[in-house]
Write an enzyme that holds these catalytic residues in place. Sequence first.
Site, PDB file in Angstrom:
ATOM      1  N   GLU A 167       0.791  -1.227   0.000  1.00  0.00           N
ATOM      2  CA  GLU A 167       0.000   0.000   0.000  1.00  0.00           C
ATOM      3  C   GLU A 167       0.826   1.281   0.000  1.00  0.00           C
ATOM      4  OE1 GLU A 167      -2.915  -0.130   3.123  1.00  0.00           O
ATOM      5  OE2 GLU A 167      -3.907  -1.890   2.290  1.00  0.00           O
ATOM      6  N   GLU A 354      -5.333  -8.568   0.986  1.00  0.00           N
ATOM      7  CA  GLU A 354      -5.947  -8.200   2.274  1.00  0.00           C
ATOM      8  C   GLU A 354      -7.433  -7.962   2.058  1.00  0.00           C
ATOM      9  OE1 GLU A 354      -4.344  -4.886   4.503  1.00  0.00           O
ATOM     10  OE2 GLU A 354      -2.282  -5.539   4.117  1.00  0.00           O
TER      11      GLU A 354
HETATM   12  C1  FCB Z   1      -4.272  -1.977   5.674  1.00  0.00           C
HETATM   13  C2  FCB Z   1      -2.868  -2.329   6.122  1.00  0.00           C
HETATM   14  C3  FCB Z   1      -2.811  -3.413   7.164  1.00  0.00           C
HETATM   15  C4  FCB Z   1      -3.932  -3.283   8.180  1.00  0.00           C
HETATM   16  C5  FCB Z   1      -5.264  -3.112   7.510  1.00  0.00           C
HETATM   17  C6  FCB Z   1      -6.432  -3.019   8.445  1.00  0.00           C
HETATM   18  O1  FCB Z   1      -4.298  -0.687   5.142  1.00  0.00           O
HETATM   19  O2  FCB Z   1      -2.096  -2.749   5.022  1.00  0.00           O
HETATM   20  O3  FCB Z   1      -1.543  -3.380   7.756  1.00  0.00           O
HETATM   21  O4  FCB Z   1      -3.647  -2.276   9.067  1.00  0.00           O
HETATM   22  O5  FCB Z   1      -5.230  -1.980   6.688  1.00  0.00           O
END
Ligand code: FCB
Length: 446
Positions: A167, A354
Amino acid sequence: MPDRYDLPTGFRWGAATAAYQIEGAVTEDGRGPSVWDVFAARPGTVRDGHTGAVACDHYHRYPEDIALMKNLGLDGYRFSIAWPRVLPTGSGPVNPAGLAFYDRLVDALLDAGITPLPTLFHWDLPQALEDGGGWLNRDTAHHFADYAAIVTDRLGDRVPAWITLNEPFVHTVFGYALGTHAPGRTLMLEALPAAHHQLLAHGLAASVLHDRGLEVMLSNNLTPVEPATSSDADLAAAQAYDALHNRLFTDPVLLGRYPDLSALGVPDDLYGAIHPGDTDLIAAPGLDGLGLNFYNPTRIAAPTEPGLPFDFVDIPDVPHTAFGWPVVPDALRQLLLSLRDTYGKTLPPITITENGCSVTESTTPDQPRIDFMSAHLDALAAATAEGIDIRGYYTWSLLDNYEWAEGYHQRFGLVHVDFATQRRTPRASYAWYRDLIAAHRVLRAR
Ligand code: FCB
């Protein structure tokens, strides 16, 4: 309607974590300080002054955590490597004990039948590099490529695929523009050189990894952006935000050029950061897979006050997570279709690296998490039926962990962690995910 059981044969089931959020042991075995150690120690930065000094103590308890993963039936585990464990000052001497930890972790995962998927940078820059300007300094990109070579020389014989960065949007904006994350700089749009240097770091490291025959992914946080109304002003604001959040971090890698940020008043060379030839360095290595971190869509309106040319507007009438994020699973399907529209044949296979939600600790069982995951997986199945190539799903997160500026307050884990005792207790969502993985395997094996 296709659902999660229709996800393709060979779909990889996973879970994700990150080093600073789970490892603890921040001064052990020669690890150097990271920007997060320094930032979190500063009063007023993190809710209740929480730090990652102990976190989930995963550095010592990884065998127990791998047993939890094995019992889930995971195909893959996404974790990050702490750059300051491997190179305590970011460049310079290697710390053998740091590399040895990841060597043990990888071997233990392989013994459990789980494919490791490491991320090389998940926000914990060595503080020594930050002291030299951090991601605002172009040299950091070259140090990153050297670090990538050191780590993959050690682990590349057992780890086939790698994620360079996590990210870069969130790291640039929270870390360098707004200052709510480490390193806590408040440069607003003048933070954008940090974005370019991360993308350059990605490109340089991708070449290093490809030279070693390894696959490369980049994990971007992407969000479908919708205008609050159909007015021209709201549409223009939404377009400007889409360019900043999504296209800035994906166009250079997939199309070899930056999006037009002139609506934001940003110069074409990102304040002098882009040198001739840089976009080739970023795009030329190519991407074997795009990692997609998805949490929620974003609604944008024209600004009501001078400042940035957009306002964030809540999405009413949908559930919200404990973090206050709107839950709109179909937005994930729409995002995937829009990626295909934008990038066409240059869009590589996608892995969800994620997706998950925080649930209030007192919610037992954690039904909102089960609902969140099942609806998002159904959206993935729908996108697959519409021809999008999605290879796997790594839920955020295996364990409750250190949620950055929120400290230990947001609980994203399939497994509850009692941070006073380090006791791990699988939640209902853990059993649900385990049963889903097992059932999907049986159905797709027929
Ligand atoms: C993302 C991050 C991860 C975590 C989630 C909830 O932006 O990559 O580390 O904090 O959010």
